[in-house]
Motif scaffolding. Structure first.
Motif, PDB file in Angstrom:
ATOM      1  N   THR G  46       0.835  -1.199   0.000  1.00  0.00           N
ATOM      2  CA  THR G  46       0.000   0.000   0.000  1.00  0.00           C
ATOM      3  C   THR G  46       0.872   1.252   0.000  1.00  0.00           C
ATOM      4  N   THR G  72      -1.657   0.926  -4.892  1.00  0.00           N
ATOM      5  CA  THR G  72      -1.519  -0.427  -4.334  1.00  0.00           C
ATOM      6  C   THR G  72      -0.914  -1.364  -5.373  1.00  0.00           C
ATOM      7  N   GLU G 102      -8.408   2.136  -2.639  1.00  0.00           N
ATOM      8  CA  GLU G 102      -7.503   1.380  -1.753  1.00  0.00           C
ATOM      9  C   GLU G 102      -8.303   0.353  -0.956  1.00  0.00           C
ATOM     10  N   THR G 106      -7.914  -3.741  -1.418  1.00  0.00           N
ATOM     11  CA  THR G 106      -7.600  -4.557  -0.241  1.00  0.00           C
ATOM     12  C   THR G 106      -8.639  -5.661  -0.072  1.00  0.00           C
ATOM     13  N   TYR G 202      -7.247   0.954   3.506  1.00  0.00           N
ATOM     14  CA  TYR G 202      -6.743  -0.377   3.832  1.00  0.00           C
ATOM     15  C   TYR G 202      -7.297  -0.865   5.172  1.00  0.00           C
TER      16      TYR G 202
END
Lengths: 218, 218, 218, 218, 218, 218, 218, 218
Positions: G46, G72, G102, G106, G202
């Motif tokens: 990240t 990412t 993000e 994730t 995240y």
């Protein structure tokens, strides 16, 4: 020793008021004596706590129209001139009422009609939507809210009216003191929202009066 | 992927605008394509830096009326409806001009006439006093100031007009970022002054339009 | 156990004083006994609240010249040496008086003449302009103001005198605690303004004495 | 479009200067043209970075006496009138030099003699003590220090002179930006110390001139 | 319900103590009962205010060695093991004494000898210099100071000893709460100075014991 | 113009070092020339960025032992005197390495042996527990951690050694700048933990040396 | 030198990821080599900026699935185990997209299905109301919003689903850095809303996975 | 005048509660009368201090199930519907108990079973490790901690369960008010931890209920 700004009303069409928060009882008694002798017949006192009010010289205090929950007092009653237009004072929750009442008492003193719309916080949107038509019948909106102050953005996105936000110092943790509500209002995603100091119901009322007075033909 | 609030103008009488500060060039190009295809003929872009403007797809960029110092762009020109009334945009110093111009460009886009009054900071009071009669001929005042933002209190004490303060992020040390100017305006000793976010010339203009639109008979 | 800096006056021409705010009544009684026995005949006590003063050993307290509103007490009277020059202590509002009185009591103790100019806040500029000639007859100006502290910039732009700003912790919301007034003064747009800690009337008086003493031929 | 405060020198005995930090090159060129045509022969420019200076119109820039490390430029040289008295500009460390030089350049422009005393930080007290007699020969002291700014309290406890503290934004972590130095100076345990904004060498110099000019017989 | 960390002393050579600040009288009584029944014969109580101490169950309270000004109480007396070395607890002013006493009481409880050096603030440097040889005879220095905390840098620049700074929350305005003292100590220009939380005399004493215990041959 | 504190090592047993962060390349070149001519053979440079190092006068730069990731340079090598004892420099994560290396390079310069223990953050406690016996063989522990800095409390609760926390400015959002790590360390629930400024590996190393030097028989 | 927490997935059912923000390119290359040799086949990177990604060793970089706008990269693809349930990632505006992406990346890596709901900010409530039925079909809601973050309270008041707020650092003035959005979310008037660090898409995704994994029968 | 959100439970499956902190006794009495007359049989009152509770109209107060240490009161008992799953409420220290009890009382009111795990702060890790298997038998974890709040990261690194952090305002200096604990939790190095406002045990309980209710088949 106090020096009043007697020319204020003539200059800015808002009479001087007395902010009592940092004044001692001795200072307030002296001011009341001065006023009794002077030309200024009408004065609004704000942030006059119950304790201070009760400690005033009784002969002087008796001339005041005192309202405990808003901590305001009127000397000589509201001004005679009526300002056209109507103001809605809207609160997110019950805890915001003292500030809303300060706004309403100031509007009353300044000769403006107002309506109180209570408990329309956004956690239960239906309450706000139910009262939106009524709100839109007012010329200026004062929105009083603490915590995340999300009500300002929601109202601002639903109406074209001038909207003055008053953050309140309710709550605890990050809400405590009203900073979060203040900055949330300043960061509002609804365009054209304006803001006054934390808990400043008096200032919001004066701003509404500037708007109502300022536009009308003179 | 962007979803416009096309109903906004109908609902709050302020059209949607595009805040470009945190958007990538790719996002902005996509928005411009969407707008070219869509029904919304007129849009205001704010915080469109020179670098971003120059990186836009040239075919799209050429349709924009871009003003570098205020970082604004108009697509489709100002709206046709004229709002009655006049706004004075007043600055304390030359450094406040980009924010003042953002306010003026927004007013122009929204159909409001405005006058710019520059460099009347309180360190040289005579400059303000000289222009006070002219200022009082306007219906709403936008005061743009950084550092100690003392101009807001002084103007607020000299006029009855609605006054919207815009703090600016000029200066260094405690002035840096505009917090001192913001809080100084919120703490103004002049009654009825209202405030918007730091450097938010756009928001002040929208607030002025709410005032000018909101009061008039419809 | 207390250790006085008896050499201070000789070294910096300002006698030591006793800051009572964080001292217990026991500590203060001990200091008074030490002083009674010691060589330092004259001492100024600051931030001596009414409660603490009333809790002191009465035999010791009776020797003090106590002034409640400024929370100051003099032991042994003002020093005999007179410092040439005059200081004007100027306040924006009535709420700033306790700090202004602390400055005046300190000046009196240090042998300096001073004038108090009250209630000349910038929301009503005419009050300041009316008294400007009188203010300019003083050698050093101490300006005491809370909230937005705009008075400092306005006075600083109207006079060539050394100007020491004292922010006060009056007000509420963003004004509360005096940070806004402090930073507003530090960010003043008038050149050459200097500042002391919030509510530090004592420090401003000492700074004025450094100026008055420092320049004169010795 | 710029409006100079040409009456400033007459009113407060300090000429206007141009703070370049937030001004574009275009604005500065316009100011230089205005000045070339106007009556104000002498002007001090502060916070004029090397990049901006090099981007100025060369015909205009060539008339400036530019000093890179202090980011100052003089147009028309120092004023002719000499102010009596001497100022010591004292720094804690080498990193404080740019701010100290801004103070010195301003003093030079305003007609005041000054001495630079470098690297006398309190971590090595002997350096300060060695130079104390020389320091005491000056009428006003400007102490420039970052980090914990302890130098201000130590110097303030060793001399009777008026002492103006200038916090600097040197260092990292809690020192970064100069807040710690600023608040440390405001909280100084030495009486009568006054403070200006972070990195404000210009303001400290102006304050020194107010002191030197203000006391002398006129 | 309380769960003691009885293994603490074995693990880190510091016995557990009871921080009373946020505990109710009921909780404290319960802890005292638990201790009476349990294996931990010796415990130090910190931040035990006079009010709370007086509200404790008298049968339990009578077993405590209470010291009001430091708000500490010992149950079972100091530990028998003596730690080699000596600690100097140095204060800038009289107002710092309660925190200094908390440090001394903790050291006493932990079996360490200490000396109190009071009132050596840098505004009167001679007082510190007079006592420097005595200070240097100690193995660890704890410097307790509020306001600008300049004493830490000065002592740190005069001695090679390990130096632990304890900021205090004395003073008002920017000093209030101890932030300025804390950050000033962290930003100290003297190398190798370490710091604990505001008013944390207890923690500084524990750190001194870690140093004294940690180095010695076991 | 620079004035070195050549007596420092004699006085506090720590030689002076040069903090390069706020110094221009010109200042650094001047310092290097002064050192070349002077008596101080050995100096540590900290916060010497790659850019600055590469801009130095090559003849001077070539004499420096430069380490890019810690931004340190040694002139003249480590001092000859060896300090007894060993220091463990422990990091929570890889991002803390530059600060850890600054600590190690400073220890090396000051004649102290050290071990680096990397990546033992508390999110995976087994890594710390695995290395605890090794850690306990050191005399002083330096714990370098950003974000929530929880490692300090955990290590502090597992060992009796003196523990110096160094908060780092890693991370984003509330972690950004290192304030959260700093305050978390100061608020550590493990007794006797001490702290230095954010990212101050140099200061932690000096503190370790004060401890190691201060206790030994001289 | 890097030490991975290989036991993490087994322990907390979330694999370790690499936060690249404060790591140098050298550190990242070393990590990639370690991973190539090690047992951990899958890793999420990240805050890997485009600049850093392009500076990586090309042989290593080619193995990464990189997504520029979310910064990412995936090594080895998403994990094979699928987590039951669906997550809605809801944004107030277009500027919040990078953080939303993000979160989505994730979730994809961790084996969770998600839907993106964009541009439903409360200034135009109809957009949210239109999509509410669809939103309510998800098991966990992630609301990404900057500025006043009012969307969190409005969504929280309209749905019973677990709601994780992610404040973003979009905007300027008081919005800048995301503090206002963070504190507004923490102060939300809707009950049971939880919050993660600013811009921490995240972390919000990991929290959603804890919820989805934690409740299911194992 | 109070307007309840009676539709709340139907909409978000959480009944409205009454936050008493900023409400006067008069307002609370009015609410109790309204409730007595209305349809909402069950209500939870939070932040109802002992003083306020004792000032209520006794006829109304007698109907409340009041718990002093958590400052909560139940009207009409817990709801009948039972929510499946169990919550562990974990505290770092005894001082965190009032907030933990507020969470437990709220869970009880909402029909959720919970276990209290007290005094497992990380300064004595063995206490936590001893109880980890028991903790892992719960479906949701609420971790209540003040000061450095390190417990959140340690628990988050040892379990896969959803974890809600509640920072508390215990402690003094940098801990005071709970900001450090809040930011430490937000910066936690353990992935997927979520956070609520300082001292907000009520909110954490509601979040746990959203999780427990939200996932189950309906």
């Amino acid at each position: 020793m106090i020096k009043f700004d007697h020319q204020r009303e003539e200059r800015i069409r808002l009479p001087e008021s007395v902010f009592c928060h940092d004044k001692t009882v001795e200072m307030l008694n002296e001011i009341l004596v001065d006023l009794a002798e002077g030309a200024t017949a009408r004065v609004l006192f704000t942030r006059l706590s119950r304790e201070k009010f009760r400690s005033l010289n009784p002969d002087l205090a008796t001339r005041l129209d005192y309202h405990e929950l808003s901590e305001t007092a009127l000397l000589g009653g509201p001004r005679e001139e009526r300002v056209p237009g109507k103001v809605a004072v809207i609160t997110a929750g019950t805890s915001d009422l003292p500030v809303a009442w300060e706004a309403q008492r100031t509007l009353h003193y300044l000769g403006v009609a107002s309506t109180l719309v209570v408990d329309v916080g956004v956690a239960g949107l239906w309450r706000l939507q139910e009262r939106l038509p009524e709100i839109n019948e007012h010329d200026v909106l004062i929105v009083v809210a603490g915590m995340d102050a999300a009500l300002v953005s929601v109202v601002g996105g639903l109406t074209a009216r001038p909207l003055i936000g008053v953050p309140t110092s309710t709550g605890y943790g990050v809400s405590s003191g009203g900073r979060t509500a203040l900055e949330s209002m300043l960061a509002s995603c609804s365009p054209g929202v304006v803001v006054v100091n934390i808990d400043n119901g008096y200032g919001a009322a004066c701003a509404a009066v500037r708007i109502l007075q300022g536009i009308q033909p003179e």
